[in-house]
Design a protein around this motif. Structure first.
Motif, PDB file in Angstrom:
ATOM      1  N   LEU A 436      27.495  -7.276  54.321  1.00  0.00           N
ATOM      2  CA  LEU A 436      27.364  -8.107  53.137  1.00  0.00           C
ATOM      3  C   LEU A 436      25.928  -8.627  53.037  1.00  0.00           C
ATOM      4  O   LEU A 436      25.303  -8.960  54.038  1.00  0.00           O
ATOM      5  N   GLY A 437      25.432  -8.702  51.816  1.00  0.00           N
ATOM      6  CA  GLY A 437      24.075  -9.182  51.616  1.00  0.00           C
ATOM      7  C   GLY A 437      23.218  -8.141  50.908  1.00  0.00           C
ATOM      8  O   GLY A 437      23.699  -7.108  50.428  1.00  0.00           O
ATOM      9  N   THR A 438      21.948  -8.407  50.857  1.00  0.00           N
ATOM     10  CA  THR A 438      21.012  -7.521  50.168  1.00  0.00           C
ATOM     11  C   THR A 438      20.594  -6.364  51.069  1.00  0.00           C
ATOM     12  O   THR A 438      20.915  -6.332  52.266  1.00  0.00           O
ATOM     13  N   ASP A 441      18.615  -7.774  53.818  1.00  0.00           N
ATOM     14  CA  ASP A 441      19.445  -8.351  54.880  1.00  0.00           C
ATOM     15  C   ASP A 441      19.960  -7.270  55.821  1.00  0.00           C
ATOM     16  O   ASP A 441      20.022  -7.463  57.041  1.00  0.00           O
ATOM     17  N   ASN A 442      20.343  -6.124  55.255  1.00  0.00           N
ATOM     18  CA  ASN A 442      20.856  -5.034  56.078  1.00  0.00           C
ATOM     19  C   ASN A 442      19.775  -4.454  56.987  1.00  0.00           C
ATOM     20  O   ASN A 442      20.063  -4.014  58.098  1.00  0.00           O
ATOM     21  N   ASP A 475      16.109  -6.789  47.044  1.00  0.00           N
ATOM     22  CA  ASP A 475      17.019  -7.910  46.775  1.00  0.00           C
ATOM     23  C   ASP A 475      18.342  -7.457  46.181  1.00  0.00           C
ATOM     24  O   ASP A 475      19.204  -8.297  45.894  1.00  0.00           O
ATOM     25  N   THR A 476      18.536  -6.177  46.005  1.00  0.00           N
ATOM     26  CA  THR A 476      19.794  -5.664  45.467  1.00  0.00           C
ATOM     27  C   THR A 476      20.918  -5.851  46.478  1.00  0.00           C
ATOM     28  O   THR A 476      20.745  -5.615  47.677  1.00  0.00           O
ATOM     29  N   GLU A 477      22.075  -6.286  45.986  1.00  0.00           N
ATOM     30  CA  GLU A 477      23.267  -6.422  46.833  1.00  0.00           C
ATOM     31  C   GLU A 477      24.152  -5.204  46.610  1.00  0.00           C
ATOM     32  O   GLU A 477      24.873  -5.128  45.611  1.00  0.00           O
ATOM     33  N   GLN A 480      28.055  -4.955  45.275  1.00  0.00           N
ATOM     34  CA  GLN A 480      28.548  -5.101  43.921  1.00  0.00           C
ATOM     35  C   GLN A 480      28.961  -3.739  43.364  1.00  0.00           C
ATOM     36  O   GLN A 480      28.324  -2.733  43.602  1.00  0.00           O
TER      37      GLN A 480
END
Length: 590
Positions: A436-438, A441-442, A475-477, A480
């Protein structure tokens, strides 16, 4: 459930009573000030609550003796004051208790997460996603419900009940004895229930975990189920799990259906006993009317804390079973990791006389000897079921050989603590996960201090051209629905994490299997260029990987049958040569 703990099947163990007692005492010690304050406030609140019946008895006796209105008013005001004091103290005690419960629950969650993350991958796989998920969600939630509500409420009720019984005995020992004897029915009913409740709730928890495991497996493999026509069989399996859940739930319900009627009847017995005995003693002049009334009121007052205890008894038992399952993660077998182990002398991987078997099954590796030189690109090939993946797991320290040794720089791989191990050796499989996250983040998981430019460079190195098409870039998650990544993109994201982590030795177990052949080869070559000078062990069905490697190791039936360069093995005309010719003539796969 034994003192030490037990386990059913391949699931995680369940903690026993002695382990749970130690765990509970440890949690109390970590927040002993709040726990002590909760006990003191509860004791003061209970003491304030004892004044009511005693003052009412005094009023009755004083009125019989001809006391004036002023005396009665003073006693009535005192009764009101003690009632208000009890209210304030009880509310404050509940607040302190709930705060203690929330802090303790946070510690339980954190410990469970740390314990699960520290488990060997083999233990996690055998436990199953259903069992781990149920313990980390439903079981932790049940413990939280107990700590937030039932635990503090029952503690308050126990203190109140003890004070009430003590007050009755102090008021008149004979009347107190009659009241206590009248509670015998509740005592025996509770003992009967408790002996049966814990095993029943443990069985219910295990059944729920099994159902979750079956549902998760069916959902994850929905396409396979549909393709192979396994729908009716999976429905039958899930229905059996549902039936088992219903049976265990019915068992716990039947226990309560016996307990509560007995308790309801037992409440009236001590009050009746005190009134009958009090009538006789009053006739003999041994006690006053006020004393009998006060004793009866005390015992009537006792029903309130007993109600709280008994109504929460089910939650306490189910929570105890859940706590045993959560704490069971601490009893699961762990690899012998040693933070003080010496630093490996170099990056040389050595496999010596290794034999390995899953659980109690037959050996799947038989006396394997292999040395991987630092900076070497080694391909491991062989027919399906030859033991390639098992060897990769041993090289990565995820499993421990039954006999023999697997070392890096003459230090056992499986003995290194996780942080040092992942600096040395990293295993990448075709099973990747999108957290989970952008996107950032991954990627940051592998390199917390890396910059955005380094993130983009890592993605470019593995051919992740789709990065430029994302609406918000890093910054894309991806979670979604409109921006969900497909399996190949998730795999490239995982490979980018490998580039960022920059391990000394990289083990690729079909890590590019979800990519098309052209993209897979381009990605493998890009990885080889980025990780130049690092050791790369590739376990693959695409033999082009073996063609590009420095050496090729051939496994067959759990034995290392051939080892050499591509040209040497093709010229030898053995198993590898047969695989190579089959691959050339069969479309690109071994």
């Amino acid at each position: 459930m034994t003192d030490g703990g037990s386990a059913a099947g391949g699931g995680l163990p369940v903690a026993g009573s002695s382990w749970l007692r130690r765990a509970a005492f440890r949690l109390v010690r970590l927040d002993w000030r709040a726990f002590t304050a909760m006990l003191v406030l509860n004791a003061l609140a209970s003491a304030a609550g004892l004044a009511g019946p005693w003052l009412l008895g005094r009023i009755i006796d004083d009125v019989r003796d001809g006391a004036g209105v002023a005396t009665v008013d003073r006693l009535a005001l005192a009764l009101l004051g003690f009632a208000l004091a009890q209210f304030v103290l009880t509310r404050h005690a509940a607040r302190v208790g709930h705060r203690f419960g929330e802090r303790t629950l946070a510690r339980i969650r954190e410990e469970y997460t740390d314990r699960v993350l520290a488990l060997p991958v083999g233990v996690v796989e055998r436990a199953g996603a259903g069992d781990l998920t149920m313990r980390g969600t439903a079981d932790v939630a049940a413990v939280g419900a107990m700590l937030r509500g039932a635990g503090p409420d029952v503690l308050i009720a126990v203190v109140q009940a003890a004070f009430v019984v003590g007050a009755v005995v102090t008021l008149d020992p004979l009347l107190g004895g009659c009241g206590v004897l009248g509670l015998a029915g509740i005592w025996f009913a509770a003992r009967w229930y408790l002996r049966r409740a814990v095993p029943a709730y443990l069985a219910e928890g295990a059944a729920n975990s099994q159902l979750a495991e079956q549902l998760a497996a069916t959902s994850a493999g929905a396409r396979t189920v549909e393709a192979l026509g396994l729908g009716p069989r999976r429905l039958e399996t899930c229905q059996e799990a549902i039936d088992r859940c219903r049976e265990t739930r019915t068992r716990t319900l039947s226990l309560r259906s016996v307990l509560f009627p007995i308790v309801d009847v037992s409440y009236a017995i001590p009050v009746v006993a005190v009134l009958l005995a009090g009538g006789v003693l009053l006739g003999q002049g041994s006690v006053s009317l006020g004393t009998v009334v006060a004793a009866a009121l005390y015992l009537r007052q006792l029903s309130q804390p007993l109600d709280v205890i008994l109504l929460n008894l089910e939650l306490l038992q189910s929570s105890a079973a859940s706590f045993a399952r959560v704490e069971g993660a601490g009893l699961a077998p762990r690899a012998d990791r040693d933070a003080s182990a010496p630093e490996p002398a170099d990056d040389r991987l050595e496999v010596s006389g290794v034999r390995y078997a899953y659980d109690d099954g037959p050996d799947v590796l038989h006396g394997v000897d292999l040395t991987v030189r630092p900076g070497e690109r080694l391909a491991v090939v062989g027919p399906s079921g030859a033991g390639k993946t098992t060897l990769g797991r041993l090289l990565a320290g995820m499993d421990v050989p039954r006999s023999g040794s697997v070392t890096v720089g003459r230090v056992p791989v499986a003995g290194l603590d996780p942080a040092r191990l992942r600096e040395r050796v990293m295993l990448v499989t075709q099973e990747h996960h999108m957290f989970l996250g952008t996107v950032r983040d991954n990627l940051r998981i592998a390199a917390p201090e890396a910059t955005d430019d380094e993130f983009r460079a890592a993605l470019a190195a593995v051919g992740a051209d789709w990065m430029d098409e994302l609406p918000d870039g890093l910054d894309t998650e991806p979670g979604q629905e409109s921006e969900r990544l497909d399996g190949a993109q998730v795999q490239q994201l995982a490979l980018a994490r490998v580039v960022l982590a920059d391990p000394h030795t990289l083990i690729l177990d079909e890590a590019t299997a979800m990519l098309d052949p052209r993209t897979a080869r381009r990605t493998e070559r890009a990885l080889a260029a980025v990780l130049a000078g690092r050791t790369v062990i590739a376990i693959a069905h695409r033999l082009q990987t073996a063609h590009d490697a420095d050496r090729v190791a051939v496994l067959q039936d759990g034995r290392l049958t051939e080892l050499g360069t591509h040209d040497e093995l093709v010229a030898a005309g053995g198993t590898y040569a047969a695989l190579w010719h089959s691959w050339h003539g069969g479309g690109g796969y071994a």
